[in-house]
Design a protein around this motif. Structure first.
Motif, PDB file in Angstrom:
ATOM      1  N   ASN A 141       0.827  -1.201   0.000  1.00  0.00           N
ATOM      2  CA  ASN A 141       0.000   0.000   0.000  1.00  0.00           C
ATOM      3  C   ASN A 141       0.863   1.254   0.000  1.00  0.00           C
ATOM      4  N   LEU A 142       2.017   1.184   0.657  1.00  0.00           N
ATOM      5  CA  LEU A 142       2.922   2.331   0.653  1.00  0.00           C
ATOM      6  C   LEU A 142       3.453   2.591  -0.758  1.00  0.00           C
ATOM      7  N   VAL A 143       3.757   1.536  -1.516  1.00  0.00           N
ATOM      8  CA  VAL A 143       4.199   1.680  -2.903  1.00  0.00           C
ATOM      9  C   VAL A 143       3.088   2.329  -3.732  1.00  0.00           C
ATOM     10  N   ILE A 144       1.847   1.910  -3.508  1.00  0.00           N
ATOM     11  CA  ILE A 144       0.711   2.484  -4.236  1.00  0.00           C
ATOM     12  C   ILE A 144       0.517   3.958  -3.881  1.00  0.00           C
ATOM     13  N   LEU A 145       0.625   4.287  -2.592  1.00  0.00           N
ATOM     14  CA  LEU A 145       0.500   5.694  -2.182  1.00  0.00           C
ATOM     15  C   LEU A 145       1.549   6.548  -2.866  1.00  0.00           C
ATOM     16  N   ARG A 146       2.794   6.059  -2.906  1.00  0.00           N
ATOM     17  CA  ARG A 146       3.861   6.806  -3.576  1.00  0.00           C
ATOM     18  C   ARG A 146       3.488   7.084  -5.023  1.00  0.00           C
TER      19      ARG A 146
ATOM     20  N   ALA B 289      -5.033   9.394  -2.651  1.00  0.00           N
ATOM     21  CA  ALA B 289      -3.951   8.889  -1.810  1.00  0.00           C
ATOM     22  C   ALA B 289      -4.225   9.195  -0.341  1.00  0.00           C
ATOM     23  N   LEU B 290      -4.683  10.394  -0.051  1.00  0.00           N
ATOM     24  CA  LEU B 290      -4.967  10.763   1.339  1.00  0.00           C
ATOM     25  C   LEU B 290      -6.122   9.935   1.895  1.00  0.00           C
ATOM     26  N   ALA B 291      -7.162   9.728   1.072  1.00  0.00           N
ATOM     27  CA  ALA B 291      -8.302   8.927   1.521  1.00  0.00           C
ATOM     28  C   ALA B 291      -7.882   7.481   1.766  1.00  0.00           C
ATOM     29  N   LEU B 292      -7.038   6.967   0.892  1.00  0.00           N
ATOM     30  CA  LEU B 292      -6.543   5.609   1.065  1.00  0.00           C
ATOM     31  C   LEU B 292      -5.664   5.523   2.317  1.00  0.00           C
ATOM     32  N   GLY B 293      -4.834   6.540   2.547  1.00  0.00           N
ATOM     33  CA  GLY B 293      -4.007   6.564   3.743  1.00  0.00           C
ATOM     34  C   GLY B 293      -4.848   6.556   5.005  1.00  0.00           C
ATOM     35  N   ARG B 294      -5.954   7.294   5.002  1.00  0.00           N
ATOM     36  CA  ARG B 294      -6.823   7.313   6.179  1.00  0.00           C
ATOM     37  C   ARG B 294      -7.484   5.954   6.404  1.00  0.00           C
ATOM     38  N   ARG B 295      -7.793   5.258   5.327  1.00  0.00           N
ATOM     39  CA  ARG B 295      -8.331   3.900   5.482  1.00  0.00           C
ATOM     40  C   ARG B 295      -7.286   2.982   6.121  1.00  0.00           C
ATOM     41  N   LEU B 296      -6.049   3.123   5.689  1.00  0.00           N
ATOM     42  CA  LEU B 296      -4.979   2.300   6.257  1.00  0.00           C
ATOM     43  C   LEU B 296      -4.818   2.572   7.748  1.00  0.00           C
ATOM     44  N   SER B 297      -4.691   3.834   8.122  1.00  0.00           N
ATOM     45  CA  SER B 297      -4.457   4.162   9.527  1.00  0.00           C
ATOM     46  C   SER B 297      -5.647   3.821  10.403  1.00  0.00           C
TER      47      SER B 297
END
Length: 851
Positions: free
Chosen positions: A743-748, A779-787
């Motif tokens: 997921n970090l690779v995708i966010l990048r 990316a921010l929305a996906l990051g919030r889902r991760l956290s």
């Protein structure tokens, strides 16, 4: 350079310059040394059964040590940790217990509860919490019950045994504070959470790692008044001070168990000196009450006020993290981020492995063609003896190459110098194979992990630039030179047909595919891997970025930069070759698939919707105009190359020009393909889960992919939790869960693509919702889902703990975070190794970016 902000920043700078050795002591002691490859001297390579947990209390280790919430010096010569006894257990609790790979129904699994709560990067302050039952620990029950459960059954956990019913356990909190770099205070506080008084023996234990068995002087621990003096040829003299009687034995096979036998069985113990000792505190703690002991290990003669030292170091730790953690985060996010970073710092472990010596002890000559079949023979050159960031301290008490690279991103938030050293470590001559291969992990150094070290190098370089105003170009140049060798190894060894289609090994995605990609394929076929090829495209881009960065101050890198532009072009054409019968890109589905090529030339697309098909989207790099302006001729030469080969290389024929801001994009997929991939990835019925991007599309829940060949049936079905596949030892689980590193690779990729396409490029998030976002917002929305996996929701529950009532509701459990290996693809529950803060610790990076 900006002035240091806090006392801990001062210590980091003193450590960096060599002025004060603040990192000479730290939590470098593993939670498990038994069952590792290094300690395996069997004839069949069965490491788990050659050296078992039951043997660990009486057999001396050869290569390392383990202990409960312990510390040691940076070469693990002298160790300090805690042993416990509740008056009921058959043995002292000196180390964490867990199941071996064959005992657990989902592979190896630790069966204990402990939590890393705090650590500064110099380990001037450390805090760990362990939950110790008051009744006899259910060793047999855990083994037998799990042994009879199948792959489709849940694991039988320690809470399931009822051992914590009525809260009859101790919360044991272990803290360390350094009064000076060579003056360490240990404080142990035991809370009786149960209703009744209960006995507890606290045995802080000091011992020397047994190095004298291989020759050299034998160190000593001797009683000197009310303290023990530790003498070692290299460490000098240290004093171990405690307000309790000392018990002594030798850290050698047999005698090593003497303290255990004395405390548990009442065996006589007459020694007043040795190489192992314990300060024996016998307590009776009332229900709901607590007790505290304080000890000191020091090379100093100065008196200290222990309470004042702990108070100061805790305040300094708070001040340090107030600078690291964004103040805008709420209290719960701050708690999760701090514990994630603490887990990463506690997982720094000393790792020693002289492979040549180990092979000699196995009576193996690496040059003998008829030598016994012993693992890692090709790596006889490797001589390891370093503090390394490990995936975790129990299930993975050894380095893994791509894990280590991912660790460097969150580690750089707190200690950029340690992160830089970790990037370089496996590239050193003592680790890297002469042929250019980076060792994967000790079970098989010759296996293949994704080539992400270049990504880590860039990340850490840019982080240092952010902190200090300038990146370390000498560091970047050293890494680049070594990576050139590794890149060449990849090209020569993993592209068997010379067609830029890379294959073989884990490549980080384990059993995500329909076949074991490290084994022969059905019918003698070969696999054209979309992910292997995409990883190499990413490797090209990262190397190109490094070359361009170095080229700002050294024009000789311009030609090397062009090399990676051209190599990227050849990889791009391999993914989508003109006129190919079966390209990896499927126009109808709008997705990338692996393709199997049979000996007769026929090709078979393997239509599994997985991360394999998402990874090509991630091969996207944006170059700023000011960067390229400083590289005279590079853009012109690259465009000339693209024009010359555009008729053969589609991605070059349609190379997008500079955007309105002058930025240029190098990507494997064009805008149309990008939209098609994102439409699938952001579909909640496909890849998008409430807690990140799944490893395999949920589409395969009702539509499994099936393949039949020569009477053999193969199948891939969406499995949101543990895999039911026996591939890779039966404990590789990439068939549906969420994995943080990918997921970090995708966010990048999303952030990078937004820098080029800007706010005008919008996509539905989620697919079908009618709500459009630009790629940064995605990316921010996906990051919030991760956290959100770790955060309390509106109902007060943390998804990571699933249906565990104890973890969700009990005030003594609910704020203690475990950073699991991977997470349930539908509900976010933690799965796999429960303490793998390593790459899951990247949630700290996600929280810093997305909140």
């Amino acid at each position: 350079m900006a002035p240091a902000k806090t006392p801990e920043h001062v210590r980091l700078e003193q450590s960096r310059t060599g002025e004060v050795a603040w990192k000479a002591w730290g939590p470098y002691l593993s939670e498990r040394q038994w069952g590792t490859v290094r300690e395996d001297y069997s004839s069949n390579g069965d490491a788990w059964n050659h050296f078992t947990h039951d043997q660990a209390r009486s057999r001396a280790y050869r290569w390392g040590e383990d202990g409960l919430a312990g510390v040691c010096d940076e070469r693990q010569r002298l160790c300090l940790s805690l042993a416990l006894w509740n008056g009921a257990d058959p043995i002292l609790k000196e180390r964490m217990f867990g199941l071996t790979n064959t005992e657990g129904n989902h592979g190896e699994d630790v069966k204990e509860y402990w939590f890393y709560l705090d650590s500064t990067p110099t380990h001037s302050y450390l805090k760990c919490q362990y939950k110790y039952p008051q009744a006899a620990f259910p060793y047999t029950d855990l083994v037998e019950t799990n042994r009879h459960r199948g792959k489709l059954d849940y694991e039988y956990e320690l809470l399931d045994t009822g051992i914590f019913d009525e809260d009859r356990y101790f919360d044991v909190i272990v803290e360390y504070a350094k009064a000076a770099h060579d003056d360490i205070l240990m404080r142990v506080t035991a809370h009786n959470r149960g209703p009744d008084a209960a006995p507890l023996h606290l045995l802080p234990t000091l011992w020397f790692r047994n190095t004298w068995a291989q020759g050299g002087a034998k160190p000593s621990l001797t009683l000197d008044g009310d303290a023990v003096v530790a003498r070692h040829d290299e460490l000098g003299a240290w004093r171990f001070e405690a307000d309790a009687p000392f018990l002594f034995c030798d850290n050698e096979t047999g005698p090593k168990a003497a303290i255990n036998d004395h405390v548990v069985d009442g065996a006589p113990l007459s020694a007043t000196a040795g190489t192992k000792c314990a300060a024996h505190h016998v307590l009776e703690i009332a229900g709901g009450d607590s007790a505290t002991i304080v000890l000191r290990l020091t090379a100093s003669d100065e008196a200290v006020d222990a309470d004042a030292v702990f108070k100061t170091r805790i305040e300094e730790a708070d001040a340090f993290y107030a600078e690291v953690i964004p103040p805008a985060l709420d209290a719960d996010r701050k708690l999760v981020m701090r514990q994630a970073l603490a887990g990463l710092l506690w997982s720094k472990q000393y790792y020693e492995y002289d492979v040549h010596r180990w092979l000699r002890e196995h009576e193996v000559n690496p040059w003998d063609a008829n030598a016994p079949d012993v693992r890692n023979v090709p790596w006889f050159h490797m001589v390891a003896g370093d503090v390394i960031s490990m995936p975790d301290t129990w299930e993975y008490p050894w380095f893994a190459a791509w894990d280590l690279a991912f660790h460097c991103a969150p580690l750089s938030l707190v200690d950029v110098d340690f992160a830089k050293a970790q990037v370089e470590l496996l590239l050193e001559t003592k680790y890297m194979h002469p042929n250019g291969q980076i060792p994967a992990y000790e079970w098989n150094f010759s296996d293949v992990n994704p080539p992400v070290t270049a990504w880590a190098a860039l990340w850490v370089y840019q982080r240092e630039e952010e902190i200090r105003g300038e990146g370390d170009r000498e560091f970047l140049a050293r890494v680049f030179a070594r990576l050139l060798t590794n890149f060449t190894w990849w090209v020569n060894r993993k592209d068997p047909d010379g067609r830029n289609l890379f294959q073989g090994g884990f490549l980080g995605l384990d059993n995500i595919g329909i076949f074991d990609r490290s084994a022969p394929l059905p019918g003698g076929g070969t696999l054209r891997q979309a992910d292997g090829t995409a990883w190499m495209a990413l490797y090209c881009q990262w190397m190109l970025q490094i070359a361009v960065e170095l080229g700002k101050h050294d024009s000789s890198h311009a030609d090397i930069a062009l090399k990676f532009v051209t190599h990227f072009g050849w990889i791009a054409v391999a993914l989508t070759p003109p006129g190919a019968d079966t390209p990896l890109w499927d126009e109808t589905d709008g997705f990338f698939y692996d393709v199997m090529r049979m000996p007769d030339g026929t090709t078979i697309p393997l239509r599994v919707r997985s991360l394999v098909g998402l990874l090509p989207m991630c091969a996207a790099t944006v170059f700023e105009p000011e960067t390229l302006d400083g590289q005279p001729g590079l853009v012109e030469r690259a465009l000339k190359f693209a024009e010359h080969f555009g008729d053969s290389v589609p991605v070059l024929a349609h190379l997008p020009g500079a955007n309105a801001d002058g930025r240029r994009l190098l990507a494997l997929v064009n805008e149309t393909q990008l939209r098609q991939i994102l439409t699938v990835m952001l579909d909640e019925e496909e890849f998008l889960s409430p807690h990140g991007i799944r490893a395999i599309s949920r589409y395969h829940l009702d539509h499994p992919y099936e393949f039949d060949w020569d009477g053999q049936h193969y199948e891939v079905r969406y499995l949101p939790a543990e895999s039911d596949s026996g591939m890779f030892g039966g404990n590789s689980n990439w068939r549906g869960p969420v994995w943080f590193p990918m997921n970090l690779v995708i966010l990048r990729a999303l952030f990078n693509l937004h820098r080029y396409y800007g706010d005008d490029f919008k996509i539905e998030f989620p697919t079908g919702s009618g709500k459009e976002m630009n790629l940064r917002e995605v990316a921010l929305a996906l990051g919030r889902r991760l956290s959100s996996t770790f955060l309390r929701g509106p109902d007060g529950r943390r998804p990571v703990y699933g249906g565990s009532k104890k973890f969700q509701d009990d005030p003594h459990w609910r704020d203690l975070i475990l950073f699991h290996e991977y997470f349930h693809g539908d509900n976010g529950a933690g799965l796999g190794a429960s303490h793998q803060t390593g790459w899951t610790g990247s949630v700290a990076t996600v929280l810093r970016i997305a909140g």
